[in-house]
Design a protein around this motif. Structure first.
Motif, PDB file in Angstrom:
ATOM      1  N   SER A  88       0.814  -1.215   0.000  1.00 33.27           N
ATOM      2  CA  SER A  88       0.000   0.000   0.000  1.00 33.27           C
ATOM      3  C   SER A  88       0.849   1.267   0.000  1.00 33.27           C
ATOM      4  O   SER A  88       1.903   1.321   0.664  1.00 33.27           O
ATOM      5  N   LYS A  89       0.358   2.271  -0.689  1.00 33.42           N
ATOM      6  CA  LYS A  89       0.992   3.593  -0.656  1.00 33.42           C
ATOM      7  C   LYS A  89       1.029   4.141   0.763  1.00 33.42           C
ATOM      8  O   LYS A  89       1.987   4.823   1.158  1.00 33.42           O
ATOM      9  N   ARG A 320     -10.798   6.650   6.909  1.00 30.79           N
ATOM     10  CA  ARG A 320     -11.076   8.029   7.332  1.00 30.79           C
ATOM     11  C   ARG A 320      -9.943   8.979   6.941  1.00 30.79           C
ATOM     12  O   ARG A 320     -10.184  10.104   6.516  1.00 30.79           O
ATOM     13  N   ASP A 321      -8.698   8.493   7.063  1.00 30.40           N
ATOM     14  CA  ASP A 321      -7.548   9.387   6.877  1.00 30.40           C
ATOM     15  C   ASP A 321      -6.846   9.252   5.528  1.00 30.40           C
ATOM     16  O   ASP A 321      -6.174  10.186   5.085  1.00 30.40           O
ATOM     17  N   HIS A 322      -6.973   8.073   4.881  1.00 34.32           N
ATOM     18  CA  HIS A 322      -6.157   7.823   3.682  1.00 34.32           C
ATOM     19  C   HIS A 322      -6.937   7.189   2.535  1.00 34.32           C
ATOM     20  O   HIS A 322      -6.332   6.572   1.658  1.00 34.32           O
ATOM     21  N   ALA A 323      -8.246   7.353   2.502  1.00 38.64           N
ATOM     22  CA  ALA A 323      -9.054   6.671   1.481  1.00 38.64           C
ATOM     23  C   ALA A 323      -8.560   6.962   0.070  1.00 38.64           C
ATOM     24  O   ALA A 323      -8.539   6.075  -0.790  1.00 38.64           O
ATOM     25  N   ASP A 324      -8.144   8.191  -0.180  1.00 38.42           N
ATOM     26  CA  ASP A 324      -7.721   8.573  -1.535  1.00 38.42           C
ATOM     27  C   ASP A 324      -6.398   7.936  -1.942  1.00 38.42           C
ATOM     28  O   ASP A 324      -6.043   7.937  -3.126  1.00 38.42           O
ATOM     29  N   ASP A 325      -5.660   7.403  -0.966  1.00 36.41           N
ATOM     30  CA  ASP A 325      -4.374   6.784  -1.274  1.00 36.41           C
ATOM     31  C   ASP A 325      -4.505   5.292  -1.596  1.00 36.41           C
ATOM     32  O   ASP A 325      -3.518   4.656  -1.975  1.00 36.41           O
ATOM     33  N   ASP A 327      -5.826   1.799  -3.526  1.00 38.22           N
ATOM     34  CA  ASP A 327      -6.237   1.342  -4.852  1.00 38.22           C
ATOM     35  C   ASP A 327      -7.759   1.446  -4.950  1.00 38.22           C
ATOM     36  O   ASP A 327      -8.470   1.044  -4.016  1.00 38.22           O
ATOM     37  N   PRO A 328      -8.292   1.980  -6.050  1.00 36.48           N
ATOM     38  CA  PRO A 328      -9.743   2.182  -6.141  1.00 36.48           C
ATOM     39  C   PRO A 328     -10.558   0.913  -5.899  1.00 36.48           C
ATOM     40  O   PRO A 328     -11.620   0.963  -5.275  1.00 36.48           O
ATOM     41  N   ARG A 331     -10.407   0.111  -2.176  1.00 38.29           N
ATOM     42  CA  ARG A 331     -11.238   1.098  -1.476  1.00 38.29           C
ATOM     43  C   ARG A 331     -12.719   0.772  -1.646  1.00 38.29           C
ATOM     44  O   ARG A 331     -13.487   0.809  -0.676  1.00 38.29           O
ATOM     45  N   GLU A 332     -13.118   0.408  -2.860  1.00 40.57           N
ATOM     46  CA  GLU A 332     -14.518   0.070  -3.109  1.00 40.57           C
ATOM     47  C   GLU A 332     -14.934  -1.145  -2.286  1.00 40.57           C
ATOM     48  O   GLU A 332     -16.050  -1.192  -1.739  1.00 40.57           O
TER      49      GLU A 332
END
Length: 465
Positions: A88-89, A320-325, A327-328, A331-332
């Protein structure tokens, strides 16, 4: 050479750990850019450990079969002062200050950590192609998946970049890449191997286990990994046991159960390969019996509810803190996991012991269950749907369908190679046993391996060439 053959070569002073580490690092340099098995290669640490191992072995102070043996560790398992990324990033630069218990055990046995292997991000996926560091690629065909989430460990073993590897298994993540990459993979009984220092995916489903070229290698590594650990709340107390003790014993008169649920909607090439496995066991004197496993649909649903609820509990802060980081796709999947209601999770856990007891009723009539490990041949990287005959299914669902039930029940499962598809991709079968019955699974696995000469070392030597 496989693990035990290498260990014997050390005893006979035919090779040295420093020579072997140099060979492995050369292979990693040549092959890893293509198969992407490793996220981090521990070159300096490996040479330091190899020099120490060489000195000790030459002085007659060999610690056991793992001494001086290069092994790969899934990058979900903490390694002190060596980065552990979870694919993970979010954790791309994370360096733990402790070793996981399983890593401690390997290092104390003199094993050499050669590197940290790629994983589907946070291990939340059975495909192996969603890592911040890129997909792991199957050494038999670089356009195909390794399976996941321990795909890097599977690729490293198939391409001869390590002599053994550790993986984790929450829905099949050891057995899936073992099957897809043509190696042996064991998910032990839940609680048998400590999870302390292993990044959680689902608290009551996660297992750590060995991935090797041969059944005997696998048993040797499991012997090292087991043991009660007070730092793991799920670890159970148990006296020591030699899991290789039944290896070499006949299976004549033993009963193998074929559970009908596990033979539905499987590709024809897989069916033919597993039919041949059944014929081999029949020729060895085992009785083959079809069985119906009680409650299997409810077990499958219980696994789904449990992994989703527990995975979101693990990752609520991450989301909450890193959702945008993330993988889509991962995350989905976490967003979907949030939809499980608390009462649904509690109801499943209240029924869980009853469902496990029902599953284990199968072993009143048979010694082991035999199934395909996967219902499909490894698919293309990024492929998300597959046709099984006239039946369309998501790749993720297909990969998990035959392995995930025993994560919910905690039963041990061993995946063993049993041939190749027309396209040259590995196929595996799975043996499932009673809780704490790993020794018997190795007994069954070894007699098949010997009877068919499906020694994984032969396949592995061609992989990635």
């Amino acid at each position: 050479m496989n693990l035990l053959t290498l260990s014997q070569s050390y005893d006979e002073k035919k090779v040295s750990p420093v020579e072997i580490v140099q060979q492995i690092l050369n292979k990693i340099q040549q092959k890893n850019p293509a198969c992407n098995a490793f996220i981090t290669v521990c070159e300096e640490e490996a040479f330091t450990a190899a020099r120490q191992a060489e000195e000790e072995i030459m002085a007659g102070r060999k610690r056991g079969p793992l001494h001086g043996v290069p092994i790969a560790i899934k990058d979900l398992i903490f390694t002190k002062k060596i980065r552990t990324t979870m694919g993970s990033k979010v954790y791309q630069n994370y360096v733990p200050d402790l070793d996981a218990t399983v890593v401690q055990k390997c290092l104390e046995a003199g094993a050499i950590l050669i590197g940290k292997t790629n994983t589907h991000e946070f291990a939340y996926g059975p495909i192996g192609d969603r890592s911040f560091f890129g997909p792991s690629r199957n050494p038999y065909d670089l356009e195909k998946i390794t399976g996941g989430s321990s795909g890097g460990s599977g690729a490293a073993m198939a391409a001869n970049l390590a002599y053994a590897a550790l993986g984790t298994d929450t829905g099949g993540s050891i057995r899936i890449p073992a099957s897809a990459c043509g190696i042996v993979g064991m998910k032990p009984t839940f609680g048998l191997v400590s999870k302390y220092g292993v990044f959680d995916l689902a608290y009551t489903l996660d297992h750590v286990g060995p991935m090797t070229k041969t059944v005997k290698d696998n048993a040797a590594l499991l012997n090292l990994l087991v043991g009660h650990d007070e730092k793991d709340p799920y670890s159970f107390s148990k006296t020591s046991e030699d899991y290789s003790r039944l290896i070499g014993e006949s299976v004549k008169g033993k009963v193998i159960g074929l559970p009908s649920f596990f033979f539905q909607n499987i590709e024809e090439e897989v069916r033919k390969a597993v039919d041949q496995v059944i014929d081999v066991y029949r020729s060895l004197g085992a009785e083959i019996r079809e069985v119906a496993v009680k409650g299997i649909d409810e077990i499958a649903e219980g696994q789904r509810v449990t992994i989703q609820a527990e995975a979101y509990a693990v990752h609520e802060k991450t989301m909450r803190d890193h959702a945008d980081d993330l993988d889509p796709e991962v995350r989905e999947r976490l967003v979907m996991s949030k939809e499980v209601r608390g009462y649904e999770y509690v109801q499943v856990q209240q029924r869980r012991k009853h469902l496990i007891d029902q599953f284990n009723e199968s072993f009143h009539r048979v010694d082991v269950l035999l199934t395909p490990t996967l219902p499909i041949i490894p698919t293309n990287i990024n492929q998300r749907d597959v046709m099984i005959g006239n039946h369309a299914e998501g790749v993720r669902q297909a990969l998990l369908r035959l392995t995930s039930p025993t994560n919910f029940t905690g039963n041990p499962g061993l995946s063993i190679p049993c041939g190749f598809s027309r396209g040259g991709l590995p196929i595996g079968f799975q043996l499932i046993g009673k809780h704490r019955d790993e020794a018997q699974l190795y007994q069954f696995g070894f007699v098949y391996e010997q009877a068919t000469s499906m020694n994984i070392d032969v396949a592995g030597n061609n992989a990635g060439e």
